[in-house]
Design a protein around this motif. Structure first.
Motif, PDB file in Angstrom:
ATOM      1  N   ASP A  96       6.830  27.849  12.859  1.00 52.52           N
ATOM      2  CA  ASP A  96       7.423  26.704  12.164  1.00 52.52           C
ATOM      3  C   ASP A  96       8.863  26.965  11.762  1.00 52.52           C
ATOM      4  O   ASP A  96       9.174  27.984  11.114  1.00 52.52           O
ATOM      5  N   LEU A  97       9.718  26.029  12.128  1.00 52.49           N
ATOM      6  CA  LEU A  97      11.115  26.026  11.703  1.00 52.49           C
ATOM      7  C   LEU A  97      11.437  24.633  11.197  1.00 52.49           C
ATOM      8  O   LEU A  97      10.906  23.636  11.704  1.00 52.49           O
ATOM      9  N   ALA A  98      12.319  24.536  10.211  1.00 55.51           N
ATOM     10  CA  ALA A  98      12.711  23.244   9.649  1.00 55.51           C
ATOM     11  C   ALA A  98      14.031  22.793  10.255  1.00 55.51           C
ATOM     12  O   ALA A  98      14.890  23.611  10.593  1.00 55.51           O
ATOM     13  N   THR A  99      14.186  21.479  10.368  1.00 58.80           N
ATOM     14  CA  THR A  99      15.394  20.926  10.979  1.00 58.80           C
ATOM     15  C   THR A  99      16.647  21.316  10.208  1.00 58.80           C
ATOM     16  O   THR A  99      17.714  21.517  10.802  1.00 58.80           O
ATOM     17  N   ASP A 100      16.534  21.440   8.880  1.00 53.68           N
ATOM     18  CA  ASP A 100      17.745  21.808   8.139  1.00 53.68           C
ATOM     19  C   ASP A 100      18.168  23.247   8.431  1.00 53.68           C
ATOM     20  O   ASP A 100      19.341  23.596   8.256  1.00 53.68           O
ATOM     21  N   GLN A 101      17.248  24.086   8.925  1.00 47.32           N
ATOM     22  CA  GLN A 101      17.649  25.420   9.368  1.00 47.32           C
ATOM     23  C   GLN A 101      18.563  25.327  10.588  1.00 47.32           C
ATOM     24  O   GLN A 101      19.524  26.084  10.721  1.00 47.32           O
ATOM     25  N   LEU A 102      18.247  24.393  11.476  1.00 46.61           N
ATOM     26  CA  LEU A 102      19.112  24.163  12.636  1.00 46.61           C
ATOM     27  C   LEU A 102      20.489  23.696  12.187  1.00 46.61           C
ATOM     28  O   LEU A 102      21.520  24.178  12.690  1.00 46.61           O
TER      29      LEU A 102
ATOM     30  N   VAL B 298       1.355  -1.961 -19.245  1.00 46.53           N
ATOM     31  CA  VAL B 298       2.379  -2.076 -18.205  1.00 46.53           C
ATOM     32  C   VAL B 298       1.699  -2.664 -16.977  1.00 46.53           C
ATOM     33  O   VAL B 298       0.702  -2.125 -16.488  1.00 46.53           O
ATOM     34  N   GLN B 299       2.222  -3.772 -16.494  1.00 43.40           N
ATOM     35  CA  GLN B 299       1.663  -4.443 -15.316  1.00 43.40           C
ATOM     36  C   GLN B 299       2.796  -4.706 -14.344  1.00 43.40           C
ATOM     37  O   GLN B 299       3.779  -5.365 -14.679  1.00 43.40           O
ATOM     38  N   CYS B 300       2.678  -4.173 -13.124  1.00 40.91           N
ATOM     39  CA  CYS B 300       3.769  -4.353 -12.170  1.00 40.91           C
ATOM     40  C   CYS B 300       3.840  -5.802 -11.711  1.00 40.91           C
ATOM     41  O   CYS B 300       2.838  -6.515 -11.674  1.00 40.91           O
ATOM     42  N   GLU B 301       5.038  -6.216 -11.394  1.00 49.01           N
ATOM     43  CA  GLU B 301       5.274  -7.539 -10.805  1.00 49.01           C
ATOM     44  C   GLU B 301       5.372  -7.404  -9.290  1.00 49.01           C
ATOM     45  O   GLU B 301       4.723  -8.139  -8.548  1.00 49.01           O
ATOM     46  N   ALA B 302       6.187  -6.454  -8.842  1.00 50.24           N
ATOM     47  CA  ALA B 302       6.273  -6.107  -7.421  1.00 50.24           C
ATOM     48  C   ALA B 302       5.736  -4.682  -7.288  1.00 50.24           C
ATOM     49  O   ALA B 302       6.260  -3.756  -7.909  1.00 50.24           O
ATOM     50  N   PHE B 303       4.674  -4.515  -6.501  1.00 51.18           N
ATOM     51  CA  PHE B 303       4.099  -3.183  -6.351  1.00 51.18           C
ATOM     52  C   PHE B 303       5.141  -2.250  -5.751  1.00 51.18           C
ATOM     53  O   PHE B 303       5.813  -2.600  -4.781  1.00 51.18           O
ATOM     54  N   PRO B 304       5.325  -1.062  -6.331  1.00 56.83           N
ATOM     55  CA  PRO B 304       6.370  -0.156  -5.835  1.00 56.83           C
ATOM     56  C   PRO B 304       6.107   0.305  -4.413  1.00 56.83           C
ATOM     57  O   PRO B 304       4.955   0.343  -3.956  1.00 56.83           O
ATOM     58  N   PHE B 305       7.186   0.654  -3.727  1.00 54.67           N
ATOM     59  CA  PHE B 305       7.047   1.288  -2.423  1.00 54.67           C
ATOM     60  C   PHE B 305       6.805   2.769  -2.685  1.00 54.67           C
ATOM     61  O   PHE B 305       7.687   3.481  -3.159  1.00 54.67           O
ATOM     62  N   VAL B 306       5.593   3.232  -2.406  1.00 54.75           N
ATOM     63  CA  VAL B 306       5.165   4.584  -2.753  1.00 54.75           C
ATOM     64  C   VAL B 306       5.047   5.425  -1.491  1.00 54.75           C
ATOM     65  O   VAL B 306       4.353   5.051  -0.546  1.00 54.75           O
ATOM     66  N   ILE B 307       5.735   6.563  -1.492  1.00 55.18           N
ATOM     67  CA  ILE B 307       5.550   7.562  -0.434  1.00 55.18           C
ATOM     68  C   ILE B 307       4.948   8.805  -1.074  1.00 55.18           C
ATOM     69  O   ILE B 307       5.496   9.349  -2.043  1.00 55.18           O
ATOM     70  N   LEU B 308       3.805   9.233  -0.549  1.00 58.89           N
ATOM     71  CA  LEU B 308       3.200  10.496  -0.939  1.00 58.89           C
ATOM     72  C   LEU B 308       3.375  11.463   0.223  1.00 58.89           C
ATOM     73  O   LEU B 308       3.020  11.143   1.355  1.00 58.89           O
ATOM     74  N   THR B 309       3.945  12.625  -0.032  1.00 58.80           N
ATOM     75  CA  THR B 309       4.141  13.578   1.050  1.00 58.80           C
ATOM     76  C   THR B 309       3.092  14.681   0.982  1.00 58.80           C
ATOM     77  O   THR B 309       2.611  15.052  -0.088  1.00 58.80           O
ATOM     78  N   SER B 310       2.735  15.194   2.149  1.00 57.65           N
ATOM     79  CA  SER B 310       1.751  16.269   2.247  1.00 57.65           C
ATOM     80  C   SER B 310       2.107  17.157   3.427  1.00 57.65           C
ATOM     81  O   SER B 310       2.513  16.662   4.482  1.00 57.65           O
ATOM     82  N   ASN B 311       1.960  18.459   3.226  1.00 59.79           N
ATOM     83  CA  ASN B 311       2.170  19.407   4.321  1.00 59.79           C
ATOM     84  C   ASN B 311       0.908  19.608   5.142  1.00 59.79           C
ATOM     85  O   ASN B 311       0.862  20.491   6.011  1.00 59.79           O
ATOM     86  N   GLY B 312      -0.131  18.812   4.863  1.00 53.40           N
ATOM     87  CA  GLY B 312      -1.368  18.898   5.624  1.00 53.40           C
ATOM     88  C   GLY B 312      -2.209  20.104   5.278  1.00 53.40           C
ATOM     89  O   GLY B 312      -2.981  20.582   6.111  1.00 53.40           O
TER      90      GLY B 312
ATOM     91  N   ARG C 143       0.827  -1.189   0.000  1.00 55.57           N
ATOM     92  CA  ARG C 143       0.000   0.000   0.000  1.00 55.57           C
ATOM     93  C   ARG C 143       0.873   1.255   0.000  1.00 55.57           C
ATOM     94  O   ARG C 143       1.957   1.263   0.595  1.00 55.57           O
ATOM     95  N   PRO C 144       0.416   2.343  -0.636  1.00 52.21           N
ATOM     96  CA  PRO C 144       1.150   3.614  -0.557  1.00 52.21           C
ATOM     97  C   PRO C 144       1.148   4.142   0.873  1.00 52.21           C
ATOM     98  O   PRO C 144       0.220   3.889   1.649  1.00 52.21           O
ATOM     99  N   LEU C 145       2.181   4.900   1.199  1.00 54.49           N
ATOM    100  CA  LEU C 145       2.311   5.505   2.514  1.00 54.49           C
ATOM    101  C   LEU C 145       2.165   7.015   2.360  1.00 54.49           C
ATOM    102  O   LEU C 145       2.983   7.667   1.701  1.00 54.49           O
ATOM    103  N   LEU C 146       1.096   7.568   2.925  1.00 57.79           N
ATOM    104  CA  LEU C 146       0.861   9.004   2.898  1.00 57.79           C
ATOM    105  C   LEU C 146       1.513   9.615   4.130  1.00 57.79           C
ATOM    106  O   LEU C 146       1.087   9.364   5.260  1.00 57.79           O
ATOM    107  N   VAL C 147       2.549  10.421   3.917  1.00 56.98           N
ATOM    108  CA  VAL C 147       3.333  10.983   5.017  1.00 56.98           C
ATOM    109  C   VAL C 147       3.039  12.479   5.128  1.00 56.98           C
ATOM    110  O   VAL C 147       3.282  13.236   4.185  1.00 56.98           O
ATOM    111  N   THR C 148       2.497  12.881   6.249  1.00 54.96           N
ATOM    112  CA  THR C 148       2.205  14.291   6.492  1.00 54.96           C
ATOM    113  C   THR C 148       3.123  14.821   7.588  1.00 54.96           C
ATOM    114  O   THR C 148       3.687  14.066   8.379  1.00 54.96           O
ATOM    115  N   GLY C 149       3.249  16.128   7.609  1.00 55.93           N
ATOM    116  CA  GLY C 149       4.101  16.761   8.611  1.00 55.93           C
ATOM    117  C   GLY C 149       4.508  18.142   8.160  1.00 55.93           C
ATOM    118  O   GLY C 149       4.359  18.504   6.984  1.00 55.93           O
ATOM    119  N   LYS C 150       5.021  18.920   9.090  1.00 52.15           N
ATOM    120  CA  LYS C 150       5.456  20.272   8.769  1.00 52.15           C
ATOM    121  C   LYS C 150       6.681  20.232   7.856  1.00 52.15           C
ATOM    122  O   LYS C 150       7.409  19.239   7.810  1.00 52.15           O
TER     123      LYS C 150
END
Length: 325
Positions: free
Chosen positions: A272-278, A202-216, A57-64
């Motif tokens: 909101d601050l991002a970790t890469d700013q640190l 096109v027919q997949c053999e191994a379903f891809p590992f899907v990450i969908l990102t969202s800022n919410g 299944r796809p993984l929907l990843v949310t976060g700041k």
């Protein structure tokens, strides 16, 4: 050259200061093979990634912003040796068609006009699979597909993805129409390789590992959410921030970094601050970037302390102009 400023604002006096520019921080190196190697996965992230792998299944990843949503895809690809991450950056103009494949009909027509022979069998030269289409190609191991910032998409795109996620296949009509004459056509892939398409499908053999990102920033249809596992990335704790700093800059820097981490955590309470700013701040405000002649943390010089605080303020600006007020 001991002074830390490579650029000094004196174009009338050119100099070779660029030769003294130190190596970039590792999060700004562009060796894609190393991307994701410093990612600090937490328990809930490890569990949901494994669940997505098992359930296909796809993984929907949310976060700041800056919580590591897209980096998770690279960390999984790196650890499991799944090859290059196929990245689809979503905009308001993105369509399912663009994710699956692109057909250069105009280029084919122009070539046909300049040739007397039928180039039907060469149609594959004018088709390139997109990141989603490439991820669905048959392979023994899943490919990693990153659909970045799905919340920026047109309202229809999440619904358009439903059947693809459910069936793991799609048709290329331009090829399906000529299967009686040409059942196998070679096309270009998103990662600059070639693939043979059989009978236009096109027919997949191994379903891809899907990450969908969202800022919410938006809600998704229930039917779309039903087909995804959901992971909400929380902001790192001070202890987790220390681990991130160690992973990127080494253990020896942590004592110098602690005051900056503390300031970052306090500022983060107001906006909101991002970790890469640190990471940027620590890199510049310690001797990591060879700037210690100007910004030594243990300096008692009042002017240096003021300059240090001013630079922290500039590097740790809130992601929204209305925050922190």
């Amino acid at each position: 050259m001991t002074f830390w400023k490579i650029f000094q604002g004196t174009p009338e006096k050119p100099h070779n200061g660029i030769e003294h520019l130190p190596e970039p921080p590792n999060w700004r190196k562009f060796d894609k093979k190393e991307r994701g190697i410093t990612y600090q996965a937490r328990g809930e992230e490890i569990e949901l990634v494994n669940a997505a792998l098992y359930l296909r299944r796809p993984l929907l990843v949310t976060g700041k912003p800056g919580t590591g949503k897209s980096s998770l895809a690279y960390a999984v690809a790196k650890e499991l040796q799944l090859g290059k991450v196929l990245r689809w950056n979503i905009t308001t103009r993105s369509t399912l068609q663009q994710g699956l494949y692109r057909y250069d009909a105009i280029g084919r027509l122009q070539d046909a006009q300049g040739s007397s022979k039928d180039n039907l069998g060469e149609i594959g030269k004018y088709i390139q699979l997109g990141p989603l289409g490439t991820a669905l190609l048959p392979s023994p191991n899943p490919k990693v597909l990153l659909i970045d910032e799905i919340d920026k998409s047109d309202i229809d795109l999440p619904n358009d993805l439903l059947n693809i996620f459910e069936e793991g296949q799609f048709e290329i009509p331009e090829l399906a129409r000529i299967t009686e004459k040409f059942s196998k056509i070679t096309v270009q892939t998103y990662d600059n390789r070639t693939a043979t398409i059989i009978s236009g499908y096109v027919q997949c053999e191994a379903f891809p590992f899907v990450i969908l990102t969202s800022n919410g920033e938006r809600e998704f249809p229930p039917a779309f959410l039903r087909r995804c596992l959901r992971l909400d990335l929380r902001e790192p704790t001070p202890q987790e921030l220390e681990a991130i700093v160690k992973a990127h800059l080494g253990d020896s820097i942590i004592e110098q970094a602690k005051p900056i981490i503390e300031k970052f955590v306090n500022l983060r309470k107001k906006g909101d601050l991002a970790t890469d700013q640190l990471l940027n701040a620590i890199y510049m405000l310690t001797n990591t970037a060879n700037t210690s002649d100007f910004l030594m943390l243990d300096s008692q010089d009042e002017e240096k302390d003021q300059k240090k605080e001013k630079l922290i303020e500039r590097l740790l600006q809130y992601l929204s102009s209305t925050e922190g007020i």
